[in-house]
Design a protein around this motif. Sequence first.
Motif, PDB file in Angstrom:
ATOM      1  N   UNK A   1       4.538   9.815  -9.718  1.00  0.00           N
ATOM      2  CA  UNK A   1       4.959   8.722  -8.429  1.00  0.00           C
ATOM      3  C   UNK A   1       4.256   9.677  -6.977  1.00  0.00           C
ATOM      4  N   UNK A   2       4.472   8.960  -6.035  1.00  0.00           N
ATOM      5  CA  UNK A   2       4.600   9.140  -5.034  1.00  0.00           C
ATOM      6  C   UNK A   2       6.241   8.302  -4.409  1.00  0.00           C
ATOM      7  N   UNK A   3       5.907   6.521  -3.680  1.00  0.00           N
ATOM      8  CA  UNK A   3       7.068   6.016  -2.615  1.00  0.00           C
ATOM      9  C   UNK A   3       8.007   5.916  -3.902  1.00  0.00           C
ATOM     10  N   UNK A   4       7.664   5.722  -5.040  1.00  0.00           N
ATOM     11  CA  UNK A   4       8.805   6.180  -5.819  1.00  0.00           C
ATOM     12  C   UNK A   4       9.606   3.843  -6.245  1.00  0.00           C
ATOM     13  N   UNK A   5       9.401   3.781  -5.377  1.00  0.00           N
ATOM     14  CA  UNK A   5       9.586   1.829  -4.915  1.00  0.00           C
ATOM     15  C   UNK A   5       8.992   1.215  -4.935  1.00  0.00           C
ATOM     16  N   UNK A   6       7.671   1.229  -5.860  1.00  0.00           N
ATOM     17  CA  UNK A   6       6.578   0.618  -5.775  1.00  0.00           C
ATOM     18  C   UNK A   6       5.904  -0.237  -4.625  1.00  0.00           C
ATOM     19  N   UNK A   7       6.050   0.004  -3.926  1.00  0.00           N
ATOM     20  CA  UNK A   7       4.603   0.084  -3.061  1.00  0.00           C
ATOM     21  C   UNK A   7       3.417   0.813  -2.639  1.00  0.00           C
ATOM     22  N   UNK A   8       3.512   2.167  -2.895  1.00  0.00           N
ATOM     23  CA  UNK A   8       2.037   2.765  -3.518  1.00  0.00           C
ATOM     24  C   UNK A   8       0.651   2.424  -3.774  1.00  0.00           C
ATOM     25  N   UNK A   9       1.992   1.498  -5.503  1.00  0.00           N
ATOM     26  CA  UNK A   9       0.567   2.080  -6.297  1.00  0.00           C
ATOM     27  C   UNK A   9       0.219   2.743  -7.102  1.00  0.00           C
ATOM     28  N   UNK A  10       0.881   4.267  -6.809  1.00  0.00           N
ATOM     29  CA  UNK A  10      -0.023   5.496  -7.460  1.00  0.00           C
ATOM     30  C   UNK A  10       0.069   5.418  -9.127  1.00  0.00           C
ATOM     31  N   UNK A  11       1.889   4.820  -9.130  1.00  0.00           N
ATOM     32  CA  UNK A  11       2.033   5.042 -10.963  1.00  0.00           C
ATOM     33  C   UNK A  11       1.760   4.230 -12.430  1.00  0.00           C
ATOM     34  N   UNK A  12       0.564   2.962 -11.424  1.00  0.00           N
ATOM     35  CA  UNK A  12       0.519   1.587 -11.900  1.00  0.00           C
ATOM     36  C   UNK A  12       0.273   1.824 -14.473  1.00  0.00           C
ATOM     37  N   UNK A  13       0.638   1.899 -14.711  1.00  0.00           N
ATOM     38  CA  UNK A  13      -0.017   1.531 -16.160  1.00  0.00           C
ATOM     39  C   UNK A  13      -0.895   0.677 -16.631  1.00  0.00           C
TER      40      UNK A  13
END
Length: 260
Positions: A218-230
């Motif tokens: 993850x990057x931001x951890x709050x849903x803003x950056x879309x780095x952790x999508x599945x």
Amino acid sequence: MSKYISTCEVIKSEKLAEGVMSLWLRAENIVKDAVPGQFVNVYSNSKEKLLPRPISICDVDKEEGSLRLVYRIVGEGTKEFSLLKTGDSLRVLGPLGNGYTLKEGKNLLFGGGIGIPPMVYLAKTLSKAGISKDNLHVVLGYRDEAFLLDEFNGIATVHISSDFGTIGMKGNVVELARKEKLTGDIIYACGPKPMLHFLKEYAKEEGILAEFSLEERMACGVGACLACVCESNEIDGHSNVKNKRVCADGPVFYAGEIVI
């Protein structure tokens, strides 16, 4: 649900197994809202490390206002955390994400590797809610060295597997579940994707509802950056594609929601 960035004092830091650390923090604002399955973002004290490290909540003591994190040392950030001493401080954001949906009946909890820690808070919460030891089965998968086993004493029926057979059955948690013919009303799980993939198949075969907590970078951890999508089985209203944000839409999903 409120989220707080808190400066948290280190209460205790200790080694549980090779490369696995336990960290107790004083975090009153975070633990008062925390539920099993959530995580926190832990920030480095070094200006060279800008991104926080997401770590699942292992346990809380709401009366004492303390938070327990159990993590594996995998890089410079977690190595820094492992060197903390009592009285040191860290900035922590949380609680983040959603939690498990607590249900009555026979509960099967599966934890693999560093996916074991969130099972501690979940098992204790279910036990306090009245789920008996006979209806609370915890299936744990280790590499070779066990940790956190004592946390389940007296509240759950524990089943153990390890990669090399150094503790419990040699194999993985799904093989163990098949061998012992474990079944129930709901499966809760956290662990590596291959484990969740085969556990999803097992849950479908046995007709058991399942909720999985995903581990993602993850990057931001709050849903803003879309780095952790599945990948999901439905179109997400935020991104308009078949993706879900693990940090904001999860980390806990019903097995049928996601592609593993």
